[in-house]
Write an enzyme that holds these catalytic residues in place. Structure first.
Site, mmCIF file in Angstrom:
data_model
loop_
_atom_site.group_PDB
_atom_site.id
_atom_site.type_symbol
_atom_site.label_atom_id
_atom_site.label_comp_id
_atom_site.label_asym_id
_atom_site.label_seq_id
_atom_site.Cartn_x
_atom_site.Cartn_y
_atom_site.Cartn_z
ATOM 1 N N CYS A 166 8.987 21.671 28.731
ATOM 2 C CA CYS A 166 8.032 20.869 27.963
ATOM 3 C C CYS A 166 8.653 19.556 27.528
ATOM 4 C CB CYS A 166 7.580 21.627 26.725
ATOM 5 S SG CYS A 166 6.670 23.103 27.123
ATOM 6 N N THR A 223 17.474 32.519 27.134
ATOM 7 C CA THR A 223 16.982 33.383 26.056
ATOM 8 C C THR A 223 16.002 34.413 26.601
ATOM 9 O OG1 THR A 223 17.219 31.521 24.541
ATOM 10 C CG2 THR A 223 15.990 33.409 23.742
#
Ligand SMILES: [Zn+2]
Length: 399
Positions: free
Chosen positions: A199, A145
């Site tokens: 993450c 992205t």
């Protein structure tokens, strides 16, 4: 003039425009002129997780005229440790992040136009969502992205404020068409490698998020509200061991189609304020009776006709989350789908923006795969990281 009307929405319940922004106006590099420029600006915040939520709050509180939020996900309890715009009620209701963020942000500053998009950012959806913005702020969590955003920004002469956080570390850079290299030239596919930490795999602590968001937000205020140049460095920081490194950004790479000699999109001099114009991206909501957002959120933005056969049942594994996103070449009418799924024995929960369907047959440990279905034809299949398995489950529904 949007965002600077002293008797307009900024005044509602919050004093005058001048009073509201008095501390920013007293900050000499911005001043009253800079504050008015902020009120005329439009930004896109791509991704509404930890970074995006923090960025959004900075932009909305500082009085940026229009803040667009794009996110494909919904709020879960594991987000609350670091995603500062959301609370337990948002997680209980499974609200899309863009919607929950917009609701909260509208209470923070009613004078800012907040446009939520519950959408996957891809080459089909990005042009309409980003049309006319002055700046794109990176709040995403994945390389594909980010590269898409960088490519778009360099093609269209829009600064791209990159940011990424993992663990206690983060990095950020202000990428400027015509001046610096693009993200593709800086990281290549390095960040997108199969072993890249995210993450979801390596964890994250919230101070690292705030550190990176602060750098991005400061650059945004400089670009939108002053003539100050952007920082031309790649900044990386490890807050746990406190190490900060800064290196000069290289210029565009000659042969790159995005930042090289052939790229026509260049930014010369300070930002020019664009003239006001009506929005090209009319919010739409395909679910009857949806309400509650600052404005009706745009759900998806992908018309059926934009799908090509090759994109049918396109599946992407969301690394570290035991989740696969499957995209179908159709949109859903959620109330109808709700009835169908209940007749088939699924346990269905819903809100105005999505449905969650739990498969009737749990495994020996009592865990059942779940699907979260959005009106734009996206399904998040939880409980598997196998794209083929996720496709099979979606096919089982005969959707
Ligand atoms: Zn490049």
């Amino acid at each position: 003039m949007r965002g600077s009307n002293e008797t307009g929405p900024h005044a509602a319940g919050s004093g005058s425009w001048r009073e509201r922004y008095s501390r920013q106006i007293r900050f000499a590099p911005l001043g009253e002129r800079g504050q008015r420029q902020l009120g005329e600006a439009r930004v896109l915040i791509a991704g509404c997780g930890a970074l995006g939520a923090s960025l959004a709050q900075h932009m909305v509180r500082s009085g940026v005229g229009e803040v667009r939020l794009a996110d494909r996900d919904y709020v879960e309890p594991s987000n609350l440790q670091r995603q500062t715009l959301f609370d337990e009620e948002d997680a209980r209701l499974m609200l899309p992040k863009a919607v929950a963020a917009a609701q909260r942000l509208a209470r923070i500053n009613s004078g800012v136009k907040i446009v939520p998009h519950v959408a996957d950012l891809n080459r089909h959806t990005l042009p309409a969502i980003a049309e006319g913005v002055d700046l794109v702020l990176d709040g995403t969590d994945n390389a594909p992205t980010r590269l898409l955003l960088s490519d778009y920004c360099f093609r269209n002469g829009i600064p791209f404020l990159y940011g990424g956080v993992t663990g206690a570390s983060g990095m950020t850079a202000s990428l400027l068409p015509g001046s610096t290299a693009c993200l593709r030239c800086l990281i290549g596919d390095e960040e997108g490698g199969a072993d890249a930490e995210t993450c979801d795999t390596a964890g994250v602590i919230s101070p690292a998020v705030e550190f990176v968001a602060s750098q991005q937000a400061a650059e945004a205020l400089k670009w939108l509200g002053s003539d100050a140049g952007l920082r031309r460095t790649w900044l990386s920081a490890d807050l746990w061991n406190f190490r900060i490194r800064e290196s000069q950004l290289p210029p565009g790479r000659h042969s790159c189609p995005f930042c090289g000699e052939s790229s026509a999109a260049r930014i010369d001099g300070p930002r020019q304020i664009k003239s006001d114009r009506s929005d090209v991206n009319q919010p739409k909501n395909e679910f009857d009776g949806a309400s509650g957002a600052a404005e009706n959120p745009s759900i998806g933005g992908e018309a059926d006709s934009e799908f090509e056969p090759s994109t049918l049942l396109e599946a992407v594994t969301l690394c570290g989350r035991d989740t696969v996103q499957v995209k179908l070449g159709t949109s859903f009418h959620l109330p109808e789908l709700h009835n169908v799924l209940e007749r088939r024995g699924f346990a269905v929960t819903k809100n105005p923006y999505l449905l969650r369907a739990e498969f009737p047959d749990p495994d020996e440990n009592g865990n059942a795969e779940k699907m979260v279905i959005f009106p734009d034809g996206r399904i998040l299949v939880h409980g598997t990281s196998d794209a083929e398995r996720a496709r099979q489950l979606c096919n089982l529904l005969s959707l």
